[in-house]
Design a protein around this motif. Structure first.
Motif, mmCIF file in Angstrom:
data_model
loop_
_atom_site.group_PDB
_atom_site.id
_atom_site.type_symbol
_atom_site.label_atom_id
_atom_site.label_comp_id
_atom_site.label_asym_id
_atom_site.label_seq_id
_atom_site.Cartn_x
_atom_site.Cartn_y
_atom_site.Cartn_z
ATOM 1 N N PRO A 251 0.833 -1.215 0.000
ATOM 2 C CA PRO A 251 0.000 0.000 0.000
ATOM 3 C C PRO A 251 0.861 1.256 0.000
ATOM 4 O O PRO A 251 2.093 1.186 -0.064
ATOM 5 N N GLN A 252 0.227 2.399 0.137
ATOM 6 C CA GLN A 252 0.956 3.671 0.077
ATOM 7 C C GLN A 252 1.941 3.819 1.226
ATOM 8 O O GLN A 252 3.040 4.331 1.047
ATOM 9 N N THR A 253 1.572 3.387 2.416
ATOM 10 C CA THR A 253 2.474 3.454 3.561
ATOM 11 C C THR A 253 2.717 2.051 4.105
ATOM 12 O O THR A 253 1.811 1.203 4.095
ATOM 13 N N PHE A 254 3.925 1.827 4.589
ATOM 14 C CA PHE A 254 4.318 0.504 5.067
ATOM 15 C C PHE A 254 5.571 0.666 5.899
ATOM 16 O O PHE A 254 6.177 1.745 5.951
ATOM 17 N N SER A 255 5.997 -0.402 6.538
ATOM 18 C CA SER A 255 7.188 -0.362 7.380
ATOM 19 C C SER A 255 8.364 -1.030 6.672
ATOM 20 O O SER A 255 8.195 -1.747 5.686
ATOM 21 N N GLU A 256 9.550 -0.786 7.220
ATOM 22 C CA GLU A 256 10.752 -1.457 6.713
ATOM 23 C C GLU A 256 10.562 -2.967 6.664
ATOM 24 O O GLU A 256 10.846 -3.604 5.647
ATOM 25 N N LYS A 257 10.106 -3.530 7.764
ATOM 26 C CA LYS A 257 9.989 -4.990 7.833
ATOM 27 C C LYS A 257 8.939 -5.509 6.865
ATOM 28 O O LYS A 257 9.070 -6.623 6.325
ATOM 29 N N GLU A 258 7.889 -4.728 6.634
ATOM 30 C CA GLU A 258 6.902 -5.141 5.635
ATOM 31 C C GLU A 258 7.521 -5.159 4.240
ATOM 32 O O GLU A 258 7.253 -6.061 3.438
ATOM 33 N N LEU A 259 8.362 -4.172 3.948
ATOM 34 C CA LEU A 259 9.036 -4.138 2.656
ATOM 35 C C LEU A 259 9.972 -5.330 2.510
ATOM 36 O O LEU A 259 9.937 -6.052 1.494
ATOM 37 N N TYR A 260 10.806 -5.574 3.517
ATOM 38 C CA TYR A 260 11.779 -6.656 3.414
ATOM 39 C C TYR A 260 11.099 -8.027 3.444
ATOM 40 O O TYR A 260 11.582 -8.975 2.809
ATOM 41 N N SER A 261 9.987 -8.136 4.159
ATOM 42 C CA SER A 261 9.239 -9.399 4.148
ATOM 43 C C SER A 261 8.618 -9.647 2.783
ATOM 44 O O SER A 261 8.577 -10.796 2.304
ATOM 45 N N THR A 262 8.146 -8.585 2.137
ATOM 46 C CA THR A 262 7.582 -8.723 0.795
ATOM 47 C C THR A 262 8.659 -9.149 -0.191
ATOM 48 O O THR A 262 8.449 -10.052 -1.020
ATOM 49 N N ILE A 263 9.829 -8.527 -0.101
ATOM 50 C CA ILE A 263 10.948 -8.908 -0.967
ATOM 51 C C ILE A 263 11.333 -10.363 -0.732
ATOM 52 O O ILE A 263 11.494 -11.146 -1.679
ATOM 53 N N THR A 264 11.472 -10.740 0.533
ATOM 54 C CA THR A 264 11.865 -12.112 0.868
ATOM 55 C C THR A 264 10.845 -13.117 0.360
ATOM 56 O O THR A 264 11.199 -14.215 -0.089
#
Length: 452
Positions: A251-264
């Motif tokens: 979504p438009q806003t998210f956390s670092e860990k959400e980004l890295y979890s999505t990448i992983t």
């Protein structure tokens, strides 16, 4: 061994650098140790990937150093010592929980070390030596590698080894993702699993996401042990593509860990090991939680180089020790403007982008001839064989405006991963042999039963 064709133009590393990221410039004074790394991205580096003959021709002297994860020197020497027992290789990395822990007590869950007689450095790094170490070895000529390796290590191979290096390399390259694994091998007293891949197969997956099999592994922290400049460039494209693809899912806003979890999680979507309980269900969370520093080292400068993503609060970044803080989970936001998202769609890796296009061709009911003309117009290459500037066109903008874009991107990921990952799982019966393949499956299922 023939050398790659040298550049006929001015090498990137000798060009004057242009810095256009205003957000980074504003925080440059407070982040001096990060600035030189972020400046290693000339604006055109993605649009003109060269054929490099050595590391002096990289876009910048620090280009791609974010890929080089730190371990202690003794552990690194032990890993390289293992690789020296094999025929010459071009590129290699070690990965998985045997290299970077995925829990607080990696060794305590193992009754005894699986390594018969490992170096002290491996025992210390693994806090007891409780994990088999995984390697990927890339070679320019797979059949030649297997020919030499069969002479030196016939016991590494299953019954396929009796049929010769031609059959082994055919099984490697013709089925699945193009890798040949030998698990449960003891080298220098250390239990390892190693996969052999052709350099061109590796480069193509990093650049185009044919299977996401190797690209997905390199989207997470790994220990690179032998390097090749063209693979470093291709992997930098892979890492940046992982950020862009994840932004399309978030979504438009998210956390670092959400980004890295999505990448992983990109390379686990569609993987049968996750679907059928052959992996720890909390694997993604464990990887990100226990490797947050390495994820920051890997991706922070790439995030700062993009114009459509920013940290909600950059004050914590002014403290140079922020990367070391595992409790910190910074908030980020992205620009949801259709034109910016269309540019991200256009810059997705070639094979993967075509899967997304095809899904929307069916949704929009675009006739075949019109669709082929659109594909031709969106080719990365120009008439002279160079690369075009990748800017979102009308079709990309139409896709970017669709509310179901995250679902369709996730579907394309699933389609990319599922078949090659499934074939590689089945191929293991041939390459590892029934006994070792069964042992590997049982250990994976044991991990899948772990609830925390």
């Amino acid at each position: 061994m023939s050398r790659l064709r040298p550049l006929t133009r001015i090498p990137w590393g000798r060009r004057p650098l242009l810095y256009s990221n205003r957000r980074y410039a504003s925080s440059q004074a407070s982040q001096s140790t990060l600035s030189s790394s972020n400046q290693s991205f000339p604006p055109d580096w993605e649009d003109a990937p060269p054929s490099l003959s050595d590391f002096t021709e990289l876009p910048h002297k620090d280009f791609g150093k974010n890929q080089l994860m730190e371990t202690n020197e003794e552990f690194k020497r032990s890993l390289r010592g293992i690789l020296r027992e094999f025929p010459p290789i071009t590129y290699a990395f070690a990965y998985g929980s045997g290299v970077f822990p995925q829990s607080d007590a990696t060794a305590s869950r193992v009754a005894h070390s699986p390594h018969p007689n490992p170096p002290e450095a491996i025992l210390k790094w693994q806090k007891g030596g409780g994990k088999m170490i995984d390697f990927i070895l890339a070679t320019r000529f797979s059949e030649h590698f297997h020919s030499l390796n069969l002479r030196q290590h016939r016991d590494h191979y299953s019954f396929l080894g009796r049929l010769g290096s031609g059959v082994v390399s055919h099984v490697q390259e013709a089925y699945g993702a193009g890798v040949y694994f030998n698990p449960y091998i003891s080298v220098n007293g250390t239990l390892i699993k190693y996969g052999v891949v052709n350099v061109e197969t590796l480069r193509r997956d990093l650049s185009d996401w044919d299977t996401l099999y190797f690209a997905g592994r390199l989207q997470k922290p790994v220990k690179i042990l032998f390097e090749e400049p063209n693979i470093r460039v291709a992997n930098q494209r892979n890492l940046l593509s992982a950020v862009r693809c994840s932004l399309l899912l978030l979504p438009q806003t998210f956390s670092e860990k959400e980004l890295y979890s999505t990448i992983t999680g990109l390379s686990y979507q569609g993987d049968p090991r996750m679907t059928y309980g052959s992996e720890n269900p909390k694997k993604i969370d464990n990887i990100v939680t226990h490797q947050i520093k390495n994820f920051r080292l890997l991706y922070h400068d790439l995030i700062m180089s993009l114009p459509n993503i920013s940290y909600a609060d950059e004050k914590p970044l002014q403290n140079l020790s922020w990367m070391e803080d595992p409790k910190l989970d910074l908030k980020l936001s992205q620009d949801m403007d259709v034109e910016r998202r269309a540019n991200m769609v256009r810059r997705l890796p070639k094979s993967f982008r075509e899967r997304v296009y095809f899904l929307y061709q069916r949704k929009f009911g675009i006739p075949g001839r019109e669709y082929q003309e659109m594909l031709e117009a969106s080719k990365d290459e120009d008439a002279k064989g160079g690369l075009k500037k990748q800017v979102g066109g009308a079709f990309d903008k139409r896709i970017a405006a669709e509310k179901d874009l995250p679902e369709q991107v996730a579907k394309a990921i699933n389609q990319t991963v599922k078949w090659p990952a499934s074939v590689e799982s089945m191929k293991g019966i041939l390459t590892a042999g029934p006994a070792r393949a069964w042992r590997y499956l049982q250990e994976k299922r044991a991990k899948g039963r772990i609830k925390s």
